[in-house]
Design a protein around this motif. Structure first.
Motif, PDB file in Angstrom:
ATOM      1  N   GLY A  74       0.831  -1.200   0.000  1.00 57.80           N
ATOM      2  CA  GLY A  74       0.000   0.000   0.000  1.00 57.80           C
ATOM      3  C   GLY A  74       0.865   1.249   0.000  1.00 57.80           C
ATOM      4  N   ALA A  75       0.390   2.294  -0.657  1.00 54.95           N
ATOM      5  CA  ALA A  75       1.194   3.514  -0.791  1.00 54.95           C
ATOM      6  C   ALA A  75       1.510   4.147   0.561  1.00 54.95           C
ATOM      7  N   LEU A  76       0.655   3.902   1.564  1.00 59.22           N
ATOM      8  CA  LEU A  76       0.879   4.518   2.875  1.00 59.22           C
ATOM      9  C   LEU A  76       1.749   3.673   3.796  1.00 59.22           C
ATOM     10  N   ALA A  77       2.279   2.556   3.293  1.00 62.52           N
ATOM     11  CA  ALA A  77       3.194   1.754   4.123  1.00 62.52           C
ATOM     12  C   ALA A  77       4.416   2.609   4.451  1.00 62.52           C
ATOM     13  N   THR A  78       4.764   2.649   5.735  1.00 59.54           N
ATOM     14  CA  THR A  78       5.939   3.427   6.143  1.00 59.54           C
ATOM     15  C   THR A  78       7.195   2.564   6.002  1.00 59.54           C
ATOM     16  N   TYR A  79       8.347   3.204   6.125  1.00 62.77           N
ATOM     17  CA  TYR A  79       9.606   2.434   6.081  1.00 62.77           C
ATOM     18  C   TYR A  79       9.638   1.422   7.223  1.00 62.77           C
ATOM     19  N   THR A  80       9.105   1.814   8.392  1.00 60.71           N
ATOM     20  CA  THR A  80       9.065   0.879   9.523  1.00 60.71           C
ATOM     21  C   THR A  80       8.185  -0.317   9.171  1.00 60.71           C
ATOM     22  N   ASP A  81       7.045  -0.068   8.533  1.00 58.84           N
ATOM     23  CA  ASP A  81       6.186  -1.183   8.100  1.00 58.84           C
ATOM     24  C   ASP A  81       6.961  -2.119   7.176  1.00 58.84           C
ATOM     25  N   LEU A  82       7.734  -1.546   6.264  1.00 60.45           N
ATOM     26  CA  LEU A  82       8.486  -2.375   5.304  1.00 60.45           C
ATOM     27  C   LEU A  82       9.540  -3.207   6.026  1.00 60.45           C
ATOM     28  N   ILE A  83      10.218  -2.575   6.972  1.00 57.78           N
ATOM     29  CA  ILE A  83      11.283  -3.272   7.709  1.00 57.78           C
ATOM     30  C   ILE A  83      10.682  -4.418   8.530  1.00 57.78           C
ATOM     31  N   ARG A  84       9.480  -4.169   9.093  1.00 56.27           N
ATOM     32  CA  ARG A  84       8.871  -5.182   9.971  1.00 56.27           C
ATOM     33  C   ARG A  84       8.153  -6.289   9.204  1.00 56.27           C
ATOM     34  N   SER A  85       7.894  -6.084   7.936  1.00 52.21           N
ATOM     35  CA  SER A  85       7.081  -7.036   7.179  1.00 52.21           C
ATOM     36  C   SER A  85       7.891  -8.283   6.782  1.00 52.21           C
ATOM     37  N   ARG A  86       7.423  -9.437   7.251  1.00 51.15           N
ATOM     38  CA  ARG A  86       8.092 -10.692   6.866  1.00 51.15           C
ATOM     39  C   ARG A  86       8.010 -10.907   5.371  1.00 51.15           C
ATOM     40  N   LEU A  87       6.871 -10.517   4.819  1.00 51.45           N
ATOM     41  CA  LEU A  87       6.643 -10.697   3.387  1.00 51.45           C
ATOM     42  C   LEU A  87       7.662  -9.884   2.573  1.00 51.45           C
ATOM     43  N   VAL A  88       7.865  -8.659   2.955  1.00 52.83           N
ATOM     44  CA  VAL A  88       8.814  -7.819   2.212  1.00 52.83           C
ATOM     45  C   VAL A  88      10.231  -8.341   2.430  1.00 52.83           C
ATOM     46  N   ARG A  89      10.503  -8.773   3.655  1.00 52.92           N
ATOM     47  CA  ARG A  89      11.859  -9.306   3.933  1.00 52.92           C
ATOM     48  C   ARG A  89      12.141 -10.528   3.062  1.00 52.92           C
ATOM     49  N   ARG A  90      11.108 -11.350   2.844  1.00 52.93           N
ATOM     50  CA  ARG A  90      11.291 -12.567   2.047  1.00 52.93           C
ATOM     51  C   ARG A  90      11.307 -12.268   0.552  1.00 52.93           C
ATOM     52  N   ARG A  91      10.394 -11.408   0.118  1.00 51.82           N
ATOM     53  CA  ARG A  91      10.216 -11.210  -1.323  1.00 51.82           C
ATOM     54  C   ARG A  91      11.121 -10.119  -1.908  1.00 51.82           C
ATOM     55  N   LEU A  92      11.364  -9.073  -1.093  1.00 50.50           N
ATOM     56  CA  LEU A  92      12.088  -7.932  -1.654  1.00 50.50           C
ATOM     57  C   LEU A  92      13.089  -7.382  -0.627  1.00 50.50           C
ATOM     58  N   PRO A  93      14.087  -8.227  -0.266  1.00 49.52           N
ATOM     59  CA  PRO A  93      15.016  -7.784   0.788  1.00 49.52           C
ATOM     60  C   PRO A  93      15.747  -6.491   0.439  1.00 49.52           C
ATOM     61  N   MET A  94      15.926  -6.199  -0.854  1.00 45.00           N
ATOM     62  CA  MET A  94      16.628  -4.946  -1.183  1.00 45.00           C
ATOM     63  C   MET A  94      15.791  -3.725  -0.788  1.00 45.00           C
ATOM     64  N   LEU A  95      14.458  -3.884  -0.705  1.00 45.93           N
ATOM     65  CA  LEU A  95      13.633  -2.761  -0.260  1.00 45.93           C
ATOM     66  C   LEU A  95      13.785  -2.559   1.252  1.00 45.93           C
ATOM     67  N   VAL A  96      13.929  -3.648   1.978  1.00 46.55           N
ATOM     68  CA  VAL A  96      14.161  -3.539   3.424  1.00 46.55           C
ATOM     69  C   VAL A  96      15.516  -2.857   3.666  1.00 46.55           C
ATOM     70  N   ALA A  97      16.513  -3.258   2.875  1.00 42.91           N
ATOM     71  CA  ALA A  97      17.837  -2.637   3.021  1.00 42.91           C
ATOM     72  C   ALA A  97      17.743  -1.129   2.769  1.00 42.91           C
ATOM     73  N   ALA A  98      16.964  -0.740   1.759  1.00 42.37           N
ATOM     74  CA  ALA A  98      16.804   0.690   1.459  1.00 42.37           C
ATOM     75  C   ALA A  98      16.066   1.384   2.599  1.00 42.37           C
ATOM     76  N   ALA A  99      14.977   0.759   3.086  1.00 41.56           N
ATOM     77  CA  ALA A  99      14.164   1.381   4.141  1.00 41.56           C
ATOM     78  C   ALA A  99      14.992   1.635   5.395  1.00 41.56           C
ATOM     79  N   ARG A 100      15.907   0.713   5.698  1.00 38.37           N
ATOM     80  CA  ARG A 100      16.740   0.865   6.891  1.00 38.37           C
ATOM     81  C   ARG A 100      17.671   2.062   6.790  1.00 38.37           C
ATOM     82  N   GLU A 101      17.933   2.521   5.571  1.00 37.69           N
ATOM     83  CA  GLU A 101      18.889   3.622   5.403  1.00 37.69           C
ATOM     84  C   GLU A 101      18.221   4.956   5.145  1.00 37.69           C
TER      85      GLU A 101
END
Ligand SMILES: Cc1cc2nc3c(=O)[nH]c(=O)nc-3n(C[C@H](O)[C@H](O)[C@H](O)COP(=O)(O)OP(=O)(O)OC[C@H]3O[C@@H](n4cnc5c(N)ncnc54)[C@H](O)[C@@H]3O)c2cc1C
Length: 274
Positions: A74-101
């Motif tokens: 969803g467009a309103l997902a925050t970076y924290t939501d992305l970092i915490r999401s197991r789904l994003v961590r599994r499917r798109l780890p490069m987005l989690v890496a970006a969100a952390r920075e």
């Protein structure tokens, strides 16, 4: 100059339908998500808008889920939501890496991926990831919904095909095969805007995207083709150097950006070697 607070009006829709109707009938309205870009623009006097549309009550736009095999953010997902999401961590780890920075914890809690996309800064950290992932943007108006490939969204510096009566509602990503890689180079690890940022996927044909080297985030089709064709990394670095035209600005110089971009390419290739 900042608009006086008394002249600012805020609409607070409770449903997406109401929000889209307000955009159509009561516009022009400037959408507000986490406000981390908008507040800066108001303070610097670069945003003169006085009529705003607060999206923060549209909870469904914050959902992260899987639909028909696609990752839907969803467009309103925050970076924290992305970092915490197991789904994003599994499917798109490069987005989690970006969100952390992105920024620090405060910005990660408030800033949204949709705001990053629509704000359209060429230094936006999520943008090379979405480009390398061949993401699709879901844009909605009161009349219709349409899907736009991320790579066709920007038309120039902070300009896009998004119409004033539309909202970005979600980002869809088909399964990404191959190893994902992300690297941000800035003056320090947190609270610094990128001097160069790269996201890449190593598959049969690699997918490589760079931020902060052009008016918009860019894919590197010639460099990708060279590597897919078996070029040595030094030759591919030469192709990359021909493919981008970074500029001097207050954050860095063209020469430094070019050097870093070619170094990042070599690092990506070495880190993702079998
Ligand atoms: C201290 C600080 C540090 C930062 N560090 C970084 C960093 O390291 N990396 C980085 O990439 N960015 C950084 N940023 C920029 C910012 O935090 C991000 O771009 C963030 O993702 C913006 O999201 P937002 O929800 O706050 O957007 P907002 O400020 O609410 O909106 C930004 C723009 O997008 C539009 N918009 C927002 N959502 C929608 C939607 N759903 N549909 C249509 N239009 C929409 C708004 O109208 C506005 O034009 C930083 C900002 C600050 C203040």
């Amino acid at each position: 100059m900042r608009p006086a607070l008394g002249t600012i009006t805020l609409r607070e829709p409770r449903t997406l339908r109401d929000a889209l109707r307000m955009l159509r009938d009561e516009g022009p309205l400037t959408p507000l998500a986490g406000c981390t870009d908008v507040f800066v623009q108001i303070n610097f006097g670069t945003l003169r808008a006085t009529e705003f549309l607060d999206l923060s009550r549209l909870a469904p736009l914050r959902r992260i889920c899987e639909e028909d095999g696609r990752l839907v953010i969803g467009a309103l997902a925050t970076y924290t939501d992305l970092i915490r999401s197991r789904l994003v961590r599994r499917r798109l780890p490069m987005l989690v890496a970006a969100a952390r920075e992105v920024g620090g914890p405060q910005i990660q809690h408030r800033g949204t991926i949709g705001g990053n996309v629509v704000n359209g800064s060429p230094a936006g950290d999520a943008l090379p990831v979405l480009s390398a992932a061949d993401a699709t943007l879901v844009l909605a108006s009161a009349a219709a919904e349409r899907r736009v490939p991320f790579t066709a969204f920007y038309t120039g510096y902070r300009a896009s095909v998004l119409r004033p009566d539309e909202l970005l509602v979600a980002i869809e990503v088909a399964p990404v095969e191959g190893r994902q890689w992300f690297r941000k180079v800035g003056t320090r690890a947190a609270q610094a805007i990128s001097k160069v940022v790269m996201a890449a996927v190593r598959d049969g044909t690699p997918r490589i995207a760079l931020g902060s080297v052009a008016p918009t985030v860019v894919r590197l089709p010639r460099t990708e083709a060279a590597l897919a064709g078996g070029a040595a990394i030094a030759a591919a670095q030469g192709v990359l150097a021909e493919e981008i035209r970074p500029i001097d600005d207050l954050r860095s110089t063209a020469a430094y950006r070019l050097r870093v971009a070619t170094n990042l390419l070599a690092r990506f290739w070495a880190d993702t070697a079998a």
